[in-house]
Write a protein that holds these residues in place. Structure first.
Motif, PDB file in Angstrom:
ATOM      1  N   TYR A 203       0.846  -1.189   0.000  1.00 60.32           N
ATOM      2  CA  TYR A 203       0.000   0.000   0.000  1.00 60.32           C
ATOM      3  C   TYR A 203       0.890   1.250   0.000  1.00 60.32           C
ATOM      4  CZ  TYR A 203      -4.039  -2.919   1.058  1.00 60.32           C
ATOM      5  OH  TYR A 203      -5.044  -3.853   0.988  1.00 60.32           O
TER       6      TYR A 203
ATOM      7  N   TYR B   8      -6.084   3.098   4.289  1.00 58.65           N
ATOM      8  CA  TYR B   8      -6.685   2.158   3.356  1.00 58.65           C
ATOM      9  C   TYR B   8      -7.640   1.198   4.072  1.00 58.65           C
ATOM     10  CZ  TYR B   8      -2.949   3.555   0.141  1.00 58.65           C
ATOM     11  OH  TYR B   8      -2.105   4.266  -0.652  1.00 58.65           O
TER      12      TYR B   8
ATOM     13  N   PRO C  14      -9.039  -5.132  -1.080  1.00 56.72           N
ATOM     14  CA  PRO C  14      -8.388  -4.778  -2.345  1.00 56.72           C
ATOM     15  C   PRO C  14      -9.051  -5.600  -3.453  1.00 56.72           C
ATOM     16  CG  PRO C  14      -6.992  -6.267  -1.090  1.00 56.72           C
ATOM     17  CD  PRO C  14      -8.151  -5.912  -0.197  1.00 56.72           C
TER      18      PRO C  14
ATOM     19  N   LEU D 195      -7.354   0.025  -4.704  1.00 58.73           N
ATOM     20  CA  LEU D 195      -7.154   0.147  -3.263  1.00 58.73           C
ATOM     21  C   LEU D 195      -8.007   1.314  -2.805  1.00 58.73           C
ATOM     22  CD1 LEU D 195      -3.240  -0.158  -3.227  1.00 58.73           C
ATOM     23  CD2 LEU D 195      -4.960  -1.993  -3.218  1.00 58.73           C
TER      24      LEU D 195
END
Length: 292
Positions: free
Chosen positions: A114, A121, A126, A233
């Motif tokens: 990431y 995130y 993902p 993401l």
């Protein structure tokens, strides 16, 4: 449509990203950003083919969703390996939608990191998206309202981006996250959809390894120019207001739409289409009046 380029950079620091793009919610294209990953050379269709084994995936095409079925119901299913070979060898509009790596191919989690860009995130989901050389994705915004970092691999892709405030000119369908089905964003018919002429957005062409930052609520239309895939993401909603809006989208608007679609089927779809057209026509009338 009034389309302009977005900022394009070869690299970016966390400080510049936060100050210039994330905080003002402005999109940016970062060329070759995935090259920073140690396993960058594994991000290709052949590697995923090797990892897929006998896995079966649901597939979607360019046609509008069947009003007699759930909107997320695939049109067919196929072994992932067969699908990959199909899109590698012939034109196809078949695509895989919202393939969660954590659940379906966790081996891939070892092959990326990431980027440290200063926002949090949502590492649970993902997601991968695949498409053949004829595939396109209806203009929409993501229901979770997260900020997105979208990486493209293998084939080229064309993306149209519009900020949330342009929704009145895009023929947004009520109780939905997409625009009406019969707008052709590749060859727009301004006689039929005159409001679309005034929508202000961006046109982006993505290559292998590029990353596109799409701020929360941005409308996007994706057209695969060649067979390829992408990984997205996403972040958590970054403010209490956005979190409340996300909960409203997921638990009220989406559930209401599913119920009405189940009860009224094509009549509900037609009603929403008509409502979308009327709203955009009203927005256009107001815009022209203010311009004069």
């Amino acid at each position: 449509m009034i389309l302009s380029e977005i900022d394009t950079v070869d690299d970016i620091s966390k400080e510049v990203f936060l100050d210039k793009y994330f905080k003002p919610q402005k999109p940016v294209l970062i060329k070759g950003f995935a090259k920073k990953w140690d396993a960058y050379n594994k991000w290709n269709l052949d590697y995923i083919y090797e990892q897929a084994n006998e896995q079966i995936v649901g597939l979607y095409d360019n046609k509008p969703a069947d009003p007699n079925k759930a909107t997320d119901e695939p049109i067919t299913r196929m072994k992932m390996r067969d699908y990959i070979r199909l899109i590698q060898t012939q034109p196809s509009d078949l695509r895989i939608f919202f393939y969660i790596i954590t659940d379906k191919l966790p081996e891939l989690l070892k092959n990326f990191s990431y980027p440290d860009l200063g926002f949090k995130y949502f590492k649970r989901i993902p997601t991968l998206f695949f498409g053949g050389s004829e595939a396109r994705v209806l203009m929409h915004y993501d229901v979770d309202l997260g900020d997105l970092l979208h990486f493209q691999f293998e084939g080229k892709k064309r993306v149209l981006l519009f900020p949330p405030e342009e929704a009145p000119f895009l023929y947004k369908v009520p109780f939905s996250v997409h625009t009406i089905y019969n707008v052709d964003y590749e060859q727009p018919d301004y006689e039929r959809f005159p409001a679309l002429r005034h929508a202000k957005g961006h046109e982006i062409f993505m290559d292998h390894g590029d990353a596109l930052f799409m701020p929360s609520g941005y409308w996007h239309f994706n057209r695969y120019l060649e067979a390829g895939f992408s990984v997205t993401l996403r972040s958590f909603p970054s403010s209490p207001k956005r979190l409340c809006n996300m909960l409203k989208e997921v638990f009220f608007i989406r559930c209401t739409d599913k119920l009405m679609r189940k009860l009224f089927k094509q009549k509900w779809v037609d009603y929403k289409q008509r409502k979308a057209f009327k709203r955009s026509q009203k927005a256009l009338d107001m815009y022209l009046k203010q311009s004069n």
